[in-house]
Design a protein around this motif. Sequence first.
Motif, PDB file in Angstrom:
ATOM      1  N   ILE A  57      42.803 -31.695  97.456  1.00  0.00           N
ATOM      2  CA  ILE A  57      41.916 -30.545  97.655  1.00  0.00           C
ATOM      3  C   ILE A  57      40.761 -30.690  96.681  1.00  0.00           C
ATOM      4  O   ILE A  57      40.965 -30.751  95.463  1.00  0.00           O
ATOM      5  N   SER A  58      39.517 -30.767  97.210  1.00  0.00           N
ATOM      6  CA  SER A  58      38.391 -31.053  96.315  1.00  0.00           C
ATOM      7  C   SER A  58      37.067 -30.596  96.917  1.00  0.00           C
ATOM      8  O   SER A  58      36.954 -30.373  98.121  1.00  0.00           O
ATOM      9  N   GLN A  59      36.081 -30.483  96.040  1.00  0.00           N
ATOM     10  CA  GLN A  59      34.703 -30.195  96.449  1.00  0.00           C
ATOM     11  C   GLN A  59      33.885 -31.477  96.375  1.00  0.00           C
ATOM     12  O   GLN A  59      33.957 -32.219  95.392  1.00  0.00           O
ATOM     13  N   VAL A  60      33.126 -31.748  97.426  1.00  0.00           N
ATOM     14  CA  VAL A  60      32.245 -32.914  97.475  1.00  0.00           C
ATOM     15  C   VAL A  60      30.903 -32.437  97.996  1.00  0.00           C
ATOM     16  O   VAL A  60      30.757 -32.123  99.169  1.00  0.00           O
ATOM     17  N   ASP A  61      29.909 -32.353  97.141  1.00  0.00           N
ATOM     18  CA  ASP A  61      28.651 -31.703  97.525  1.00  0.00           C
ATOM     19  C   ASP A  61      27.691 -32.613  98.275  1.00  0.00           C
ATOM     20  O   ASP A  61      27.802 -33.832  98.262  1.00  0.00           O
ATOM     21  N   ASN A  62      26.736 -31.932  98.928  1.00  0.00           N
ATOM     22  CA  ASN A  62      25.612 -32.580  99.628  1.00  0.00           C
ATOM     23  C   ASN A  62      26.044 -33.481 100.780  1.00  0.00           C
ATOM     24  O   ASN A  62      25.441 -34.525 101.037  1.00  0.00           O
TER      25      ASN A  62
ATOM     26  N   ASP B 282      26.886 -33.417 104.990  1.00  0.00           N
ATOM     27  CA  ASP B 282      26.847 -32.608 106.199  1.00  0.00           C
ATOM     28  C   ASP B 282      28.219 -32.592 106.849  1.00  0.00           C
ATOM     29  O   ASP B 282      29.161 -33.242 106.379  1.00  0.00           O
ATOM     30  N   ALA B 283      28.342 -31.836 107.932  1.00  0.00           N
ATOM     31  CA  ALA B 283      29.646 -31.650 108.565  1.00  0.00           C
ATOM     32  C   ALA B 283      30.252 -32.975 109.027  1.00  0.00           C
ATOM     33  O   ALA B 283      31.453 -33.208 108.872  1.00  0.00           O
ATOM     34  N   LYS B 284      29.400 -33.862 109.603  1.00  0.00           N
ATOM     35  CA  LYS B 284      29.919 -35.148 110.090  1.00  0.00           C
ATOM     36  C   LYS B 284      30.399 -36.024 108.945  1.00  0.00           C
ATOM     37  O   LYS B 284      31.467 -36.639 109.020  1.00  0.00           O
ATOM     38  N   GLN B 285      29.612 -36.106 107.869  1.00  0.00           N
ATOM     39  CA  GLN B 285      30.008 -36.931 106.722  1.00  0.00           C
ATOM     40  C   GLN B 285      31.317 -36.418 106.121  1.00  0.00           C
ATOM     41  O   GLN B 285      32.198 -37.203 105.761  1.00  0.00           O
ATOM     42  N   LEU B 286      31.440 -35.095 106.019  1.00  0.00           N
ATOM     43  CA  LEU B 286      32.651 -34.515 105.451  1.00  0.00           C
ATOM     44  C   LEU B 286      33.866 -34.838 106.326  1.00  0.00           C
ATOM     45  O   LEU B 286      34.943 -35.166 105.823  1.00  0.00           O
ATOM     46  N   ARG B 287      33.674 -34.761 107.634  1.00  0.00           N
ATOM     47  CA  ARG B 287      34.764 -35.080 108.563  1.00  0.00           C
ATOM     48  C   ARG B 287      35.156 -36.557 108.451  1.00  0.00           C
ATOM     49  O   ARG B 287      36.345 -36.894 108.447  1.00  0.00           O
ATOM     50  N   ASP B 288      34.141 -37.431 108.358  1.00  0.00           N
ATOM     51  CA  ASP B 288      34.437 -38.867 108.262  1.00  0.00           C
ATOM     52  C   ASP B 288      35.233 -39.180 106.993  1.00  0.00           C
ATOM     53  O   ASP B 288      36.181 -39.977 107.019  1.00  0.00           O
TER      54      ASP B 288
ATOM     55  N   SER C 198      32.011 -28.706 100.928  1.00  0.00           N
ATOM     56  CA  SER C 198      30.747 -29.289 100.479  1.00  0.00           C
ATOM     57  C   SER C 198      29.654 -28.236 100.558  1.00  0.00           C
ATOM     58  O   SER C 198      29.465 -27.595 101.596  1.00  0.00           O
ATOM     59  N   ALA C 199      28.940 -28.059  99.451  1.00  0.00           N
ATOM     60  CA  ALA C 199      27.825 -27.117  99.416  1.00  0.00           C
ATOM     61  C   ALA C 199      26.547 -27.856  99.755  1.00  0.00           C
ATOM     62  O   ALA C 199      26.240 -28.896  99.164  1.00  0.00           O
ATOM     63  N   GLY C 200      25.804 -27.313 100.716  1.00  0.00           N
ATOM     64  CA  GLY C 200      24.528 -27.913 101.101  1.00  0.00           C
ATOM     65  C   GLY C 200      23.394 -26.964 100.844  1.00  0.00           C
ATOM     66  O   GLY C 200      23.453 -26.107  99.962  1.00  0.00           O
ATOM     67  N   ALA C 201      22.332 -27.096 101.634  1.00  0.00           N
ATOM     68  CA  ALA C 201      21.149 -26.242 101.485  1.00  0.00           C
ATOM     69  C   ALA C 201      21.415 -24.883 102.141  1.00  0.00           C
ATOM     70  O   ALA C 201      21.156 -24.690 103.322  1.00  0.00           O
ATOM     71  N   GLY C 202      21.969 -23.966 101.351  1.00  0.00           N
ATOM     72  CA  GLY C 202      22.193 -22.614 101.852  1.00  0.00           C
ATOM     73  C   GLY C 202      23.414 -22.456 102.722  1.00  0.00           C
ATOM     74  O   GLY C 202      23.578 -21.418 103.357  1.00  0.00           O
ATOM     75  N   ASN C 203      24.292 -23.458 102.745  1.00  0.00           N
ATOM     76  CA  ASN C 203      25.490 -23.330 103.573  1.00  0.00           C
ATOM     77  C   ASN C 203      26.639 -24.121 102.956  1.00  0.00           C
ATOM     78  O   ASN C 203      26.464 -24.884 102.006  1.00  0.00           O
ATOM     79  N   VAL C 204      27.831 -23.898 103.500  1.00  0.00           N
ATOM     80  CA  VAL C 204      29.019 -24.588 103.031  1.00  0.00           C
ATOM     81  C   VAL C 204      29.721 -25.199 104.235  1.00  0.00           C
ATOM     82  O   VAL C 204      29.857 -24.547 105.281  1.00  0.00           O
ATOM     83  N   ASN C 205      30.157 -26.434 104.112  1.00  0.00           N
ATOM     84  CA  ASN C 205      30.959 -27.089 105.145  1.00  0.00           C
ATOM     85  C   ASN C 205      32.391 -27.226 104.650  1.00  0.00           C
ATOM     86  O   ASN C 205      32.627 -27.569 103.480  1.00  0.00           O
ATOM     87  N   LEU C 206      33.315 -26.953 105.534  1.00  0.00           N
ATOM     88  CA  LEU C 206      34.731 -27.018 105.211  1.00  0.00           C
ATOM     89  C   LEU C 206      35.454 -27.890 106.215  1.00  0.00           C
ATOM     90  O   LEU C 206      35.120 -27.877 107.404  1.00  0.00           O
TER      91      LEU C 206
ATOM     92  N   HIS D 124      28.641 -18.676 101.301  1.00  0.00           N
ATOM     93  CA  HIS D 124      28.710 -18.356  99.877  1.00  0.00           C
ATOM     94  C   HIS D 124      29.212 -19.551  99.072  1.00  0.00           C
ATOM     95  O   HIS D 124      30.409 -19.698  98.802  1.00  0.00           O
ATOM     96  N   ALA D 125      28.275 -20.414  98.670  1.00  0.00           N
ATOM     97  CA  ALA D 125      28.655 -21.621  97.927  1.00  0.00           C
ATOM     98  C   ALA D 125      29.292 -21.287  96.584  1.00  0.00           C
ATOM     99  O   ALA D 125      30.122 -22.051  96.082  1.00  0.00           O
ATOM    100  N   GLY D 126      28.909 -20.154  96.013  1.00  0.00           N
ATOM    101  CA  GLY D 126      29.455 -19.773  94.716  1.00  0.00           C
ATOM    102  C   GLY D 126      30.943 -19.472  94.742  1.00  0.00           C
ATOM    103  O   GLY D 126      31.590 -19.378  93.680  1.00  0.00           O
ATOM    104  N   LYS D 127      31.514 -19.312  95.914  1.00  0.00           N
ATOM    105  CA  LYS D 127      32.931 -18.985  96.033  1.00  0.00           C
ATOM    106  C   LYS D 127      33.795 -20.192  96.434  1.00  0.00           C
ATOM    107  O   LYS D 127      34.969 -20.032  96.770  1.00  0.00           O
ATOM    108  N   ILE D 128      33.204 -21.399  96.396  1.00  0.00           N
ATOM    109  CA  ILE D 128      33.958 -22.581  96.798  1.00  0.00           C
ATOM    110  C   ILE D 128      35.183 -22.789  95.903  1.00  0.00           C
ATOM    111  O   ILE D 128      36.282 -23.072  96.381  1.00  0.00           O
ATOM    112  N   GLY D 129      34.987 -22.648  94.575  1.00  0.00           N
ATOM    113  CA  GLY D 129      36.103 -22.840  93.657  1.00  0.00           C
ATOM    114  C   GLY D 129      37.252 -21.898  93.960  1.00  0.00           C
ATOM    115  O   GLY D 129      38.429 -22.309  93.988  1.00  0.00           O
ATOM    116  N   GLU D 130      36.931 -20.632  94.202  1.00  0.00           N
ATOM    117  CA  GLU D 130      37.952 -19.642  94.534  1.00  0.00           C
ATOM    118  C   GLU D 130      38.659 -20.004  95.838  1.00  0.00           C
ATOM    119  O   GLU D 130      39.888 -19.888  95.950  1.00  0.00           O
TER     120      GLU D 130
END
Length: 325
Positions: free
Chosen positions: A225-230, A232-238, A256-264, A306-312
């Motif tokens: 379980i981890s955060q990997v920033d920047n 996009d959805a496809k890269q995160l899936r790959d 992953s936190a991007g420009a104003g959004n979060v991908n999970l 809400h990128a600020g809540k990724i840790g939570e």
Amino acid sequence: QVDPKYRQKTRLNHSATHILHSVLRQELGPHVRQAGSLVAPDRLRFDFNHTGAIAEEKLETIETAVNQHVRENAEVSIRELNYDEAIREGALAFFGDKYGDRVRVVKIGDFSTELCGGTHVHSSGEIGLFKLHFEGGVAAGVRRVEAFTGEGALELIHSYEDRLREIGSLLRGTPEDAADKVRRLLEHQKELEKEIEKLRGQFEQDQVRELLAKQRAIDGAKVLISQVDNLDAKQLRDIADRLKEKLGSGVVVLASAGAGNVNLVATVTKDLTKRYHAGNIIKELAAMLGGGGGGRPEFAQAGGKHAGKIGEALRRAEELVQATK
């Protein structure tokens, strides 16, 4: 009062429509029949029965044939005949129109004869120039062409020339070499895209190596379980797919936190789907991040705001995994 300029432009487009109809039947087949039309001072539109798009080469042939008839300066004759007599002479009756015993027959040269009550030129040469602008489908088995005549056709050609000159200027060349320059740019773009894909693949490999070092064992299952920033959805899936493959058996949850959004993304190997449900995990995390989503037991993807809540959210993911026996 009749505006002579307005009426004359309408005449050009109306007579050109008759010629176009004739050429379409000649080039595409006798099945071509009018299915609607618009005759206006600035343009003409003609709908007709035909299946399938018309190739560019065929459109060019049609445009050339119409202009050949224009240059013939063929006489346009208008007569009133009995309906049956007009049909015997080969006149085409337009769709949906109702005719009385006496009909108006418009004949252009020896190539077009139709029943029509509209205004027309005296000879085809008055049309001056015919230029196709659009061809496409509008309904099942119905195609549409739009075209310009006279001054309108010339203005259309001028607009094409202006755009070509602008393209040549942007490419620091001339209109004549614009196509070659664009072709070289596209080839260079393809090379750059290949290089980007190569670098992206290397980047993902590096990310996978770093992330694998963070895996933990929870109740005998490998969990990452981890955060990997920047990403996009496809890269995160790959990356999630690569991690699952490397783990062999386990659970992966990435954010992953991007420009104003979060991908999970969450993925679970098949042997563990009875214990862990990727869709349920993602559904709860996405809600915490102001988004929504879900998915299958083995894979789920979602977004949030809400990128600020990724840790939570990731801490909650650990709790969900630990709570599942």
